[in-house]
Design a protein around this motif. Structure first.
Motif, PDB file in Angstrom:
ATOM      1  N   UNK A 124       0.647  -1.226  -0.044  1.00 46.17           N
ATOM      2  CA  UNK A 124      -0.114  -0.171   0.071  1.00 46.17           C
ATOM      3  C   UNK A 124       0.865   1.314  -0.098  1.00 46.17           C
ATOM      4  N   UNK A 125       1.948   1.363   0.670  1.00 51.51           N
ATOM      5  CA  UNK A 125       2.709   2.234   0.786  1.00 51.51           C
ATOM      6  C   UNK A 125       3.517   2.860  -0.778  1.00 51.51           C
ATOM      7  N   UNK A 126       3.360   1.506  -1.666  1.00 50.53           N
ATOM      8  CA  UNK A 126       4.138   1.798  -3.022  1.00 50.53           C
ATOM      9  C   UNK A 126       3.089   1.923  -4.087  1.00 50.53           C
ATOM     10  N   UNK A 127       1.753   2.105  -3.912  1.00 53.69           N
ATOM     11  CA  UNK A 127       0.782   2.334  -4.668  1.00 53.69           C
ATOM     12  C   UNK A 127       0.715   3.492  -5.404  1.00 53.69           C
ATOM     13  N   UNK A 128       0.731   3.297  -6.651  1.00 54.37           N
ATOM     14  CA  UNK A 128       0.766   4.648  -7.575  1.00 54.37           C
ATOM     15  C   UNK A 128      -0.321   5.557  -7.613  1.00 54.37           C
ATOM     16  N   UNK A 129      -0.067   6.885  -7.599  1.00 54.50           N
ATOM     17  CA  UNK A 129      -0.996   7.659  -7.582  1.00 54.50           C
ATOM     18  C   UNK A 129      -0.981   8.781  -8.604  1.00 54.50           C
ATOM     19  N   UNK A 130      -2.058   9.507  -8.942  1.00 54.32           N
ATOM     20  CA  UNK A 130      -1.953  10.553  -9.734  1.00 54.32           C
ATOM     21  C   UNK A 130      -1.987   9.926 -11.646  1.00 54.32           C
ATOM     22  N   UNK A 131      -2.466  10.877 -12.523  1.00 54.20           N
ATOM     23  CA  UNK A 131      -2.244  10.321 -13.857  1.00 54.20           C
ATOM     24  C   UNK A 131      -0.815  10.109 -14.228  1.00 54.20           C
ATOM     25  N   UNK A 132       0.042  10.948 -13.360  1.00 56.01           N
ATOM     26  CA  UNK A 132       1.455  10.597 -13.816  1.00 56.01           C
ATOM     27  C   UNK A 132       2.384   9.848 -12.870  1.00 56.01           C
ATOM     28  N   UNK A 133       1.659   9.173 -11.856  1.00 57.66           N
ATOM     29  CA  UNK A 133       2.506   8.287 -10.800  1.00 57.66           C
ATOM     30  C   UNK A 133       3.412   9.278  -9.944  1.00 57.66           C
ATOM     31  N   UNK A 134       3.112  10.234  -9.951  1.00 57.19           N
ATOM     32  CA  UNK A 134       4.136  11.335  -9.297  1.00 57.19           C
ATOM     33  C   UNK A 134       4.516  11.003  -7.774  1.00 57.19           C
ATOM     34  N   UNK A 143       3.372   7.914  -4.446  1.00 58.42           N
ATOM     35  CA  UNK A 143       3.068   6.513  -3.938  1.00 58.42           C
ATOM     36  C   UNK A 143       2.334   6.705  -2.961  1.00 58.42           C
ATOM     37  N   UNK A 144       1.068   5.829  -2.535  1.00 60.32           N
ATOM     38  CA  UNK A 144       0.330   5.639  -1.307  1.00 60.32           C
ATOM     39  C   UNK A 144      -0.654   6.630  -1.369  1.00 60.32           C
ATOM     40  N   UNK A 145      -1.828   6.152  -0.687  1.00 63.15           N
ATOM     41  CA  UNK A 145      -3.198   7.068  -0.661  1.00 63.15           C
ATOM     42  C   UNK A 145      -2.598   8.139   0.292  1.00 63.15           C
ATOM     43  N   UNK A 146      -1.841   7.879   1.548  1.00 59.22           N
ATOM     44  CA  UNK A 146      -1.434   8.729   2.451  1.00 59.22           C
ATOM     45  C   UNK A 146      -0.696   9.957   1.776  1.00 59.22           C
ATOM     46  N   UNK A 147       0.276   9.773   0.931  1.00 57.28           N
ATOM     47  CA  UNK A 147       0.833  10.583   0.375  1.00 57.28           C
ATOM     48  C   UNK A 147       0.142  11.443  -0.685  1.00 57.28           C
ATOM     49  N   UNK A 148      -0.964  10.957  -1.225  1.00 56.59           N
ATOM     50  CA  UNK A 148      -1.701  11.532  -2.266  1.00 56.59           C
ATOM     51  C   UNK A 148      -2.572  12.622  -1.658  1.00 56.59           C
ATOM     52  N   UNK A 149      -3.097  12.028  -0.448  1.00 51.81           N
ATOM     53  CA  UNK A 149      -4.028  12.908  -0.079  1.00 51.81           C
ATOM     54  C   UNK A 149      -3.467  14.578   0.168  1.00 51.81           C
ATOM     55  N   UNK A 159      -1.953  16.099  13.537  1.00 50.82           N
ATOM     56  CA  UNK A 159      -0.850  16.393  12.683  1.00 50.82           C
ATOM     57  C   UNK A 159      -1.276  16.307  11.410  1.00 50.82           C
ATOM     58  N   UNK A 160      -0.231  16.618  10.322  1.00 54.88           N
ATOM     59  CA  UNK A 160      -0.370  16.514   8.891  1.00 54.88           C
ATOM     60  C   UNK A 160      -0.498  14.664   8.850  1.00 54.88           C
ATOM     61  N   UNK A 161       0.352  13.961   9.426  1.00 58.31           N
ATOM     62  CA  UNK A 161       0.443  12.668   9.255  1.00 58.31           C
ATOM     63  C   UNK A 161      -1.177  12.081   9.661  1.00 58.31           C
ATOM     64  N   UNK A 162      -1.333  12.382  10.662  1.00 53.83           N
ATOM     65  CA  UNK A 162      -2.879  11.797  11.368  1.00 53.83           C
ATOM     66  C   UNK A 162      -3.815  12.153  10.429  1.00 53.83           C
ATOM     67  N   UNK A 163      -3.809  13.606   9.850  1.00 55.16           N
ATOM     68  CA  UNK A 163      -4.784  13.848   8.694  1.00 55.16           C
ATOM     69  C   UNK A 163      -4.895  13.158   7.694  1.00 55.16           C
ATOM     70  N   UNK A 164      -3.501  12.899   6.781  1.00 52.17           N
ATOM     71  CA  UNK A 164      -3.536  12.251   5.822  1.00 52.17           C
ATOM     72  C   UNK A 164      -4.162  10.513   5.957  1.00 52.17           C
ATOM     73  N   UNK A 165      -3.384  10.066   7.144  1.00 52.01           N
ATOM     74  CA  UNK A 165      -3.935   8.772   7.402  1.00 52.01           C
ATOM     75  C   UNK A 165      -5.582   8.430   7.550  1.00 52.01           C
ATOM     76  N   UNK A 181      -7.730   6.152   5.066  1.00 53.14           N
ATOM     77  CA  UNK A 181      -8.169   5.242   5.627  1.00 53.14           C
ATOM     78  C   UNK A 181      -9.830   5.285   5.081  1.00 53.14           C
ATOM     79  N   UNK A 182     -10.368   6.333   4.866  1.00 47.43           N
ATOM     80  CA  UNK A 182     -11.629   6.589   4.479  1.00 47.43           C
ATOM     81  C   UNK A 182     -11.821   5.912   2.999  1.00 47.43           C
ATOM     82  N   UNK A 183     -10.812   6.701   2.178  1.00 48.86           N
ATOM     83  CA  UNK A 183     -10.742   6.232   0.434  1.00 48.86           C
ATOM     84  C   UNK A 183     -10.594   4.643   0.522  1.00 48.86           C
ATOM     85  N   UNK A 184      -9.872   4.033   1.486  1.00 51.72           N
ATOM     86  CA  UNK A 184      -9.767   2.489   1.213  1.00 51.72           C
ATOM     87  C   UNK A 184     -10.964   1.809   1.421  1.00 51.72           C
ATOM     88  N   UNK A 185     -12.139   2.401   1.971  1.00 46.38           N
ATOM     89  CA  UNK A 185     -13.466   1.842   2.183  1.00 46.38           C
ATOM     90  C   UNK A 185     -14.222   1.935   0.849  1.00 46.38           C
TER      91      UNK A 185
END
Length: 355
Positions: free
Chosen positions: A121-131, A133-139, A187-193, A197-201
């Motif tokens: 999950x931490x390596x999952x590619x995000x965005x149209x250009x894969x810039x 990785x992970x939903x947490x970073x994408x948020x 924190x910005x970390x718990x905000x992203x998490x 987590x919601x998006x994974x549902x």
């Protein structure tokens, strides 16, 4: 973006659908440091809908990812800062439009899952250009983007601190973060998490396609079955393969430029991801710039495509089956039920969804 509905058969035998297409795993993956727990999901839902997370308090994640449009927005390219309304009814504000089509959030928990296997999950590619990785970073990307949510009032290196300050000033959010994360707090970390987590549902129930692959011979209609076989025989599954109907690779296609848009170089070389075809009937328009408005236009685009990407070169075969069968197959990919909840309120007291 639908891929190659009349290409790439060459002289080889047509593969069976089971060789290139498959159903999703039953378990939704999550990173070890962000397990999907109810308290975190409900916090993430509130944050997803709360425009408090934008610089001007006018844009929420849900402004461009609305359940009525399969968690995209129905627009060619999204309207960010200064816009009004949600989804297809969203009107321009004083700022420029966001440069790309809004990818659906549905099934993003499975990003990177292909015929070759899954990724962490931490390596999952995000965005149209894969810039990213992970939903947490994408948020965090849209929160920091000036056109999408940040606006002009805060610098990119200031906005997350500002959002933490805002959330910390609302007792209901303080309680929700404490329940979700304990002493880690806001924190910005718990905000992203929480939002991740919601998006994974947001994983719809099995579609007719999934039930058919699982052995229910009556789950798909004859037209849908013909469309599936034609989809494979015509080469579509060379790119739109596996459980997500995407190879999660970047490709270069001769997509028409969007209206009044500067050239978009994608990953820097003009390449963009093969998007999933799951829920494709709900997520028009298509392509990274929304330049293809309907499924019929998409089918025509690929039937007349001159391939310039070396990865996609091959002999052209006449279409097998008609457009009606292909459209029927796309319906079989799009009939799963999913969470369409629109909250009546969010803890900030602002209008859910913004605008």
């Amino acid at each position: 973006m639908l891929c190659l509905s009349a290409l790439l058969v060459g002289c080889t035998l047509t593969p069976a659908p089971s060789e290139t297409l498959s159903s999703l795993p039953l378990v939704v993956p999550a990173p070890a440091d962000n397990p999907t727990r109810p308290e975190v999901v409900e916090l993430g839902r509130a944050l997803f809908w709360d425009p408090l997370l934008s610089g001007n308090r006018d844009v929420a994640c849900a402004s461009c990812h609305h359940p009525d449009f399969g968690y995209s927005d129905g627009l060619a390219v999204s309207v960010g800062v200064g816009g009004r309304g949600v989804g297809r009814a969203r009107a321009d504000g004083p700022g420029a439009r966001v440069g790309r089509n809004s990818l659906s959030v549905l099934f993003t928990a499975f990003n990177g899952l292909t015929t070759e296997g899954s990724v962490l999950p931490e390596d999952a590619p995000m965005f149209w250009d894969h810039r990213t990785a992970s939903l947490e970073a994408q948020v965090l990307g849209p929160l920091k983007n000036a056109l999408e949510m940040r606006g002009p009032a805060f610098a990119e290196d200031e906005i997350l601190e500002e959002l933490v300050r805002r959330l910390s000033g609302i007792p209901e959010y303080v309680d929700m973060f404490d329940a979700a994360f304990g002493p880690r707090g806001i924190s910005e970390t718990t905000l992203a998490r929480a939002i991740a987590a919601f998006e994974r549902t947001l994983v719809p129930t099995p579609t007719s396609f999934d039930r058919y692959l699982a052995g229910d011979d009556n789950a798909m209609t004859p037209s849908q079955i013909r469309g599936m076989h034609g989809f494979v025989a015509q080469g579509c599954s060379r790119c739109h393969s596996g459980p997500m109907l995407s190879d999660f690779k970047l490709h270069r296609l001769p997509v028409a430029p969007g209206a009044s848009q500067a050239p978009d170089l994608g990953d820097g070389a003009g390449q963009f991801r093969t998007p999933t075809l799951r829920m494709v009937t709900l997520t028009a328009p298509y392509m990274h710039n929304g330049s293809v408005k309907t499924l019929d236009e998409s089918i025509d685009f690929y039937h007349n495509l001159e391939v310039t990407d070396p990865l996609l070169e091959g002999d052209v075969e006449p279409p097998l089956g008609g457009g009606d069968d292909l459209r029927a197959f796309f319906e079989a990919l799009s009939d799963g039920a999913f969470d369409r909840t629109v909250p009546e309120r969010v803890p900030s007291g602002l209008r859910p969804g913004g605008g």
